[in-house]
Motif scaffolding. Structure first.
Motif, PDB file in Angstrom:
ATOM      1  N   ALA A  10      32.154  65.601  25.616  1.00 16.28           N
ATOM      2  CA  ALA A  10      31.992  64.343  24.897  1.00 16.28           C
ATOM      3  C   ALA A  10      32.808  64.347  23.613  1.00 16.28           C
ATOM      4  O   ALA A  10      33.357  63.311  23.210  1.00 16.28           O
ATOM      5  N   SER A  11      32.915  65.496  22.977  1.00 12.17           N
ATOM      6  CA  SER A  11      33.688  65.563  21.735  1.00 12.17           C
ATOM      7  C   SER A  11      35.177  65.330  22.001  1.00 12.17           C
ATOM      8  O   SER A  11      35.854  64.677  21.203  1.00 12.17           O
ATOM      9  N   PHE A  12      35.686  65.842  23.120  1.00 10.09           N
ATOM     10  CA  PHE A  12      37.090  65.623  23.470  1.00 10.09           C
ATOM     11  C   PHE A  12      37.335  64.146  23.761  1.00 10.09           C
ATOM     12  O   PHE A  12      38.324  63.567  23.301  1.00 10.09           O
ATOM     13  N   LYS A  13      36.415  63.533  24.510  1.00  7.94           N
ATOM     14  CA  LYS A  13      36.553  62.114  24.827  1.00  7.94           C
ATOM     15  C   LYS A  13      36.544  61.272  23.554  1.00  7.94           C
ATOM     16  O   LYS A  13      37.338  60.340  23.405  1.00  7.94           O
ATOM     17  N   ALA A  14      35.647  61.610  22.622  1.00  2.64           N
ATOM     18  CA  ALA A  14      35.562  60.873  21.364  1.00  2.64           C
ATOM     19  C   ALA A  14      36.836  61.054  20.548  1.00  2.64           C
ATOM     20  O   ALA A  14      37.338  60.097  19.948  1.00  2.64           O
ATOM     21  N   LYS A  45      38.018  54.665  25.421  1.00  4.28           N
ATOM     22  CA  LYS A  45      38.116  53.849  24.205  1.00  4.28           C
ATOM     23  C   LYS A  45      37.092  52.720  24.252  1.00  4.28           C
ATOM     24  O   LYS A  45      36.375  52.475  23.288  1.00  4.28           O
ATOM     25  N   ARG A  46      37.034  52.013  25.377  1.00  3.36           N
ATOM     26  CA  ARG A  46      36.088  50.905  25.532  1.00  3.36           C
ATOM     27  C   ARG A  46      34.647  51.396  25.443  1.00  3.36           C
ATOM     28  O   ARG A  46      33.810  50.806  24.758  1.00  3.36           O
ATOM     29  N   ILE A  50      31.846  50.421  22.581  1.00  2.00           N
ATOM     30  CA  ILE A  50      30.555  49.821  22.936  1.00  2.00           C
ATOM     31  C   ILE A  50      29.397  50.667  22.412  1.00  2.00           C
ATOM     32  O   ILE A  50      28.421  50.140  21.895  1.00  2.00           O
ATOM     33  N   MET A  51      29.525  51.998  22.510  1.00  2.00           N
ATOM     34  CA  MET A  51      28.446  52.875  22.044  1.00  2.00           C
ATOM     35  C   MET A  51      28.294  52.814  20.521  1.00  2.00           C
ATOM     36  O   MET A  51      27.198  52.919  20.001  1.00  2.00           O
ATOM     37  N   ARG A  52      29.389  52.632  19.809  1.00  2.00           N
ATOM     38  CA  ARG A  52      29.345  52.591  18.346  1.00  2.00           C
ATOM     39  C   ARG A  52      28.970  51.212  17.816  1.00  2.00           C
ATOM     40  O   ARG A  52      28.577  51.074  16.677  1.00  2.00           O
ATOM     41  N   PRO A  54      26.546  48.338  18.860  1.00  2.00           N
ATOM     42  CA  PRO A  54      25.529  47.866  19.815  1.00  2.00           C
ATOM     43  C   PRO A  54      25.462  46.346  19.943  1.00  2.00           C
ATOM     44  O   PRO A  54      24.774  45.837  20.821  1.00  2.00           O
ATOM     45  N   PHE A  55      26.182  45.609  19.113  1.00  2.00           N
ATOM     46  CA  PHE A  55      26.132  44.151  19.184  1.00  2.00           C
ATOM     47  C   PHE A  55      27.098  43.585  20.217  1.00  2.00           C
ATOM     48  O   PHE A  55      27.061  42.408  20.518  1.00  2.00           O
ATOM     49  N   LEU A  56      27.987  44.410  20.741  1.00  2.00           N
ATOM     50  CA  LEU A  56      28.893  43.936  21.781  1.00  2.00           C
ATOM     51  C   LEU A  56      28.117  43.763  23.087  1.00  2.00           C
ATOM     52  O   LEU A  56      27.253  44.569  23.409  1.00  2.00           O
ATOM     53  N   PRO A  57      28.406  42.707  23.834  1.00  2.00           N
ATOM     54  CA  PRO A  57      27.686  42.519  25.098  1.00  2.00           C
ATOM     55  C   PRO A  57      28.091  43.573  26.119  1.00  2.00           C
ATOM     56  O   PRO A  57      29.236  43.986  26.193  1.00  2.00           O
TER      57      PRO A  57
END
Length: 85
Positions: A10-14, A45-46, A50-52, A54-57
């Motif tokens: 997960a750290s690499f992906k981030a 990236k997407r 979205i995870m960062r 939370p207001f995005l649908p």
């Protein structure tokens, strides 16, 4: 012989997603740098965005095709629909 699937932390992906969001390098340059496909970087990236935020649908989950829905075919030129049995 089957090639083993690569697994990324997960750290690499981030890290890759943050670099893509910064836009200091193009997606293609990042893909070459990290030996990834550009579509994979865009997906990370997407998901990161979205995870960062939370207001995005979020996308709705797909409905499974039941046999009843699968056999439902609209008839062209008709106001009625027909069920195939």
């Amino acid at each position: 012989m089957k090639k083993e699937r690569r697994k990324f932390s997960a750290s690499f992906k981030a890290k890759v997603a943050i670099e893509a969001i910064k836009e200091q390098q193009t997606i293609q340059e990042l893909a070459v740098k990290y030996e990834l496909h550009p579509t994979q970087i865009n997906t990370w990236k997407r998901n990161f965005w979205i995870m960062r935020n939370p207001f995005l649908p979020r996308r709705k989950a797909r409905q499974r095709m039941t046999p009843k829905r699968r056999n439902f075919i609209p008839r062209l030129g008709s106001y009625r629909y027909r069920w195939i049995s």
